[in-house]
Structure formats: structure tokens, C-alpha cells
Scaffold this motif. Structure first.
Motif, PDB file in Angstrom:
ATOM      1  N   ARG A  31     -60.689  36.559  -9.713  1.00  0.00           N
ATOM      2  CA  ARG A  31     -59.852  37.542 -10.567  1.00  0.00           C
ATOM      3  C   ARG A  31     -58.994  36.713 -11.715  1.00  0.00           C
ATOM      4  O   ARG A  31     -58.887  36.922 -12.999  1.00  0.00           O
ATOM      5  CB  ARG A  31     -59.114  38.231  -9.818  1.00  0.00           C
ATOM      6  N   SER A  32     -58.588  35.827 -11.111  1.00  0.00           N
ATOM      7  CA  SER A  32     -57.743  34.739 -12.080  1.00  0.00           C
ATOM      8  C   SER A  32     -58.569  34.133 -13.498  1.00  0.00           C
ATOM      9  O   SER A  32     -57.899  33.936 -14.299  1.00  0.00           O
ATOM     10  CB  SER A  32     -57.067  33.426 -11.350  1.00  0.00           C
ATOM     11  N   GLU A  33     -59.982  34.313 -13.183  1.00  0.00           N
ATOM     12  CA  GLU A  33     -60.621  33.780 -14.337  1.00  0.00           C
ATOM     13  C   GLU A  33     -61.137  34.761 -15.156  1.00  0.00           C
ATOM     14  O   GLU A  33     -61.883  34.580 -16.233  1.00  0.00           O
ATOM     15  CB  GLU A  33     -61.933  32.587 -13.847  1.00  0.00           C
ATOM     16  N   TRP A  34     -61.045  36.172 -14.865  1.00  0.00           N
ATOM     17  CA  TRP A  34     -61.626  37.078 -15.661  1.00  0.00           C
ATOM     18  C   TRP A  34     -61.148  37.040 -17.251  1.00  0.00           C
ATOM     19  O   TRP A  34     -62.114  37.218 -17.964  1.00  0.00           O
ATOM     20  CB  TRP A  34     -61.152  38.567 -15.197  1.00  0.00           C
ATOM     21  N   LYS A  35     -60.016  36.664 -17.482  1.00  0.00           N
ATOM     22  CA  LYS A  35     -59.497  36.955 -18.640  1.00  0.00           C
ATOM     23  C   LYS A  35     -60.104  35.711 -19.703  1.00  0.00           C
ATOM     24  O   LYS A  35     -60.124  35.980 -20.852  1.00  0.00           O
ATOM     25  CB  LYS A  35     -58.118  36.894 -18.799  1.00  0.00           C
ATOM     26  N   ASP A  36     -60.484  34.712 -19.035  1.00  0.00           N
ATOM     27  CA  ASP A  36     -61.259  33.715 -19.824  1.00  0.00           C
ATOM     28  C   ASP A  36     -62.549  33.808 -19.924  1.00  0.00           C
ATOM     29  O   ASP A  36     -63.209  32.981 -20.807  1.00  0.00           O
ATOM     30  CB  ASP A  36     -60.629  32.388 -19.016  1.00  0.00           C
ATOM     31  N   PHE A  46     -61.433  46.875 -21.412  1.00  0.00           N
ATOM     32  CA  PHE A  46     -61.011  48.372 -21.834  1.00  0.00           C
ATOM     33  C   PHE A  46     -60.703  49.038 -20.438  1.00  0.00           C
ATOM     34  O   PHE A  46     -59.553  49.756 -20.307  1.00  0.00           O
ATOM     35  CB  PHE A  46     -62.066  48.996 -22.419  1.00  0.00           C
ATOM     36  N   PHE A  47     -61.415  48.827 -19.290  1.00  0.00           N
ATOM     37  CA  PHE A  47     -61.292  49.416 -18.271  1.00  0.00           C
ATOM     38  C   PHE A  47     -59.925  49.025 -17.367  1.00  0.00           C
ATOM     39  O   PHE A  47     -58.978  49.578 -16.921  1.00  0.00           O
ATOM     40  CB  PHE A  47     -62.368  49.217 -17.130  1.00  0.00           C
ATOM     41  N   MET A  48     -59.567  47.675 -17.566  1.00  0.00           N
ATOM     42  CA  MET A  48     -58.103  47.074 -17.162  1.00  0.00           C
ATOM     43  C   MET A  48     -57.067  47.891 -17.790  1.00  0.00           C
ATOM     44  O   MET A  48     -56.178  48.235 -17.040  1.00  0.00           O
ATOM     45  CB  MET A  48     -58.239  45.701 -17.021  1.00  0.00           C
ATOM     46  N   SER A  49     -57.251  48.172 -19.157  1.00  0.00           N
ATOM     47  CA  SER A  49     -56.225  48.588 -20.021  1.00  0.00           C
ATOM     48  C   SER A  49     -56.154  50.247 -19.367  1.00  0.00           C
ATOM     49  O   SER A  49     -54.907  50.731 -19.421  1.00  0.00           O
ATOM     50  CB  SER A  49     -56.257  48.572 -21.342  1.00  0.00           C
ATOM     51  N   ILE A  50     -57.043  50.840 -19.123  1.00  0.00           N
ATOM     52  CA  ILE A  50     -56.881  52.095 -18.925  1.00  0.00           C
ATOM     53  C   ILE A  50     -56.177  52.349 -17.331  1.00  0.00           C
ATOM     54  O   ILE A  50     -55.468  53.043 -16.997  1.00  0.00           O
ATOM     55  CB  ILE A  50     -58.295  52.790 -18.490  1.00  0.00           C
ATOM     56  N   ILE A 181     -65.896  46.303 -10.033  1.00  0.00           N
ATOM     57  CA  ILE A 181     -66.693  46.682 -11.129  1.00  0.00           C
ATOM     58  C   ILE A 181     -66.337  45.627 -12.211  1.00  0.00           C
ATOM     59  O   ILE A 181     -67.271  45.624 -13.221  1.00  0.00           O
ATOM     60  CB  ILE A 181     -66.209  48.075 -11.678  1.00  0.00           C
ATOM     61  N   ILE A 182     -65.346  44.836 -12.326  1.00  0.00           N
ATOM     62  CA  ILE A 182     -64.952  44.140 -13.406  1.00  0.00           C
ATOM     63  C   ILE A 182     -66.207  42.839 -13.191  1.00  0.00           C
ATOM     64  O   ILE A 182     -66.613  42.668 -14.527  1.00  0.00           O
ATOM     65  CB  ILE A 182     -63.706  43.495 -13.552  1.00  0.00           C
ATOM     66  N   PRO A 183     -66.438  42.362 -12.182  1.00  0.00           N
ATOM     67  CA  PRO A 183     -67.631  41.381 -12.400  1.00  0.00           C
ATOM     68  C   PRO A 183     -68.804  41.804 -12.959  1.00  0.00           C
ATOM     69  O   PRO A 183     -69.555  41.096 -13.575  1.00  0.00           O
ATOM     70  CB  PRO A 183     -67.792  41.099 -10.739  1.00  0.00           C
ATOM     71  N   ILE A 184     -69.080  43.258 -12.698  1.00  0.00           N
ATOM     72  CA  ILE A 184     -70.456  43.887 -13.415  1.00  0.00           C
ATOM     73  C   ILE A 184     -70.260  43.848 -14.791  1.00  0.00           C
ATOM     74  O   ILE A 184     -71.231  43.351 -15.582  1.00  0.00           O
ATOM     75  CB  ILE A 184     -70.536  45.429 -12.855  1.00  0.00           C
ATOM     76  N   PHE A 185     -68.898  44.371 -15.301  1.00  0.00           N
ATOM     77  CA  PHE A 185     -68.919  44.086 -16.825  1.00  0.00           C
ATOM     78  C   PHE A 185     -68.890  42.854 -17.356  1.00  0.00           C
ATOM     79  O   PHE A 185     -69.569  42.470 -18.443  1.00  0.00           O
ATOM     80  CB  PHE A 185     -67.191  45.001 -17.157  1.00  0.00           C
TER      81      PHE A 185
END
Length: 188
Positions: A31-36, A46-50, A181-185
């Protein structure tokens, strides 16, 4: 369903952490690396902002209901109108239902076909959505009573407890959903 959703380790209103039996089936991701990640700016962001909007809205609704507890019974209807609580809640509840429909009928079936190993996690999310949809509907019914001016202090206290419960299960669900789901995106 691929798991016994009513067990405390799976049920969204009872679980305290992401179930390890589901976590071990997930795509590898931190998770800590997603934004990078180079693909984060697309659907993941987009999903995280929703999700942030849903969490912020649930917190705002819960605070609004809590404020009503301090209002004299004769002034609650006026306070509800001044706070714009009913239209806000209706929009939030409708938005949450719509978001779940998109996931349930669009994304989750696709993800299950792409990554069958995630079906246990998707089953967990499906159970969560059923609980959340019922909680959203119960909140709407309770709010509608405020609008009809046919409420009691006990109903207001129950609405407050329901608002806090909704906020709590939404927080648990969204955290866990993002783990799935975020890892899939980020891969696609």
C-alpha cells in the motif's frame, strides 16, 4: 459464496482486520508504494478518490446526526433543514449504492475472470456490499422519519448509533476493498 461470511473474521461489522485467509490470495502489493506506481494516476487514483469521498461523507453525516442530539426536540426539524442533512444524506446514500452496483456488475466479475485466485476476496466484498446496502437503506428510512417530524429522541439516538456503525463498516470495507482491487488497477 466461497467463505462463511457470517463468521466474525469475515463479516464487515465484526472483523477487526483483513482476514489472513483472504490476504494470502491477493496480488502482491504494498500500500505504501501505490502512489509511486506509474499507473497510479489512472483508475487506482480515481477509485481511491471515490472511496475518500464516501468516507468523508459518512463522517460528515455521522457528525451531523450527532449534533442533532444536542438540539431540543422542538427544534430538531429546523436544525435538520438548516444543516441540509436530508438532501446530503440522500445524495451520499445514492452515490454509495451506485458505486457498489458498478463494482458488483462491472469490475468484480471481470476481476474474477482475470484473477480467479481473487474470488475469495471478491466474495468477501460481495458480502460487505450486502451488509452496507442494508445499512444505507436503514439509515435512509431513519432519516425519512426525521423529515416527517414523527420521531422520538430514542429514534434519534438509534439513528446516531446507526450512523456511527455505517461509518465504521464503510471504513473497514473500503480499506479491505482497496487491498484487493488497487493492485489490479496498477497492473492494467
Amino acid at each position: 459464496m466461497l467463505l462463511d461470511y457470517d463468521l466474525p473474521e469475515y463479516h464487515v461489522s465484526k472483523r477487526k482486520r483483513f482476514p489472513s485467509s483472504v490476504k494470502e490470495t491477493l496480488l502482491e502489493s504494498t500500500r505504501s508504494e501505490w502512489k509511486d506506481h506509474p499507473r497510479f494516476g489512472g483508475k487506482a487514483s480515481f477509485f481511491m478518490s471515490i472511496h475518500r469521498n464516501l468516507l468523508d461523507g459518512a463522517a460528515q453525516l455521522s457528525r451531523g446526526i450527532e449534533q442533532l442530539l444536542d438540539v431540543p426536540a422542538s427544534d430538531v426539524s429546523e436544525a435538520v433543514m438548516q444543516m441540509n442533512l436530508l438532501p446530503f444524506a440522500k445524495n451520499l446514500i445514492g452515490f454509495a449504492h451506485h458505486h457498489h452496483e458498478i463494482e458488483d456488475h462491472g469490475y468484480f466479475p471481470q476481476f474474477g475472470l482475470m484473477y480467479p485466485e481473487l474470488n475469495r476476496g471478491l466474495s468477501l466484498l460481495d458480502g460487505d456490499h450486502k451488509v452496507l446496502d442494508a445499512a444505507l437503506d436503514d439509515t435512509q428510512v431513519a432519516l425519512d422519519r426525521l423529515d416527517s417530524k414523527m420521531f422520538t429522541r430514542d429514534q434519534l439516538a438509534n439513528l446516531h448509533a446507526g450512523g456511527q456503525a455505517l461509518e465504521s463498516i464503510l471504513n473497514r470495507h473500503i480499506w479491505d476493498e482497496e487491498e484487493i482491487i488497487i493492485p489490479i488497477f496498477l497492473r492494467h
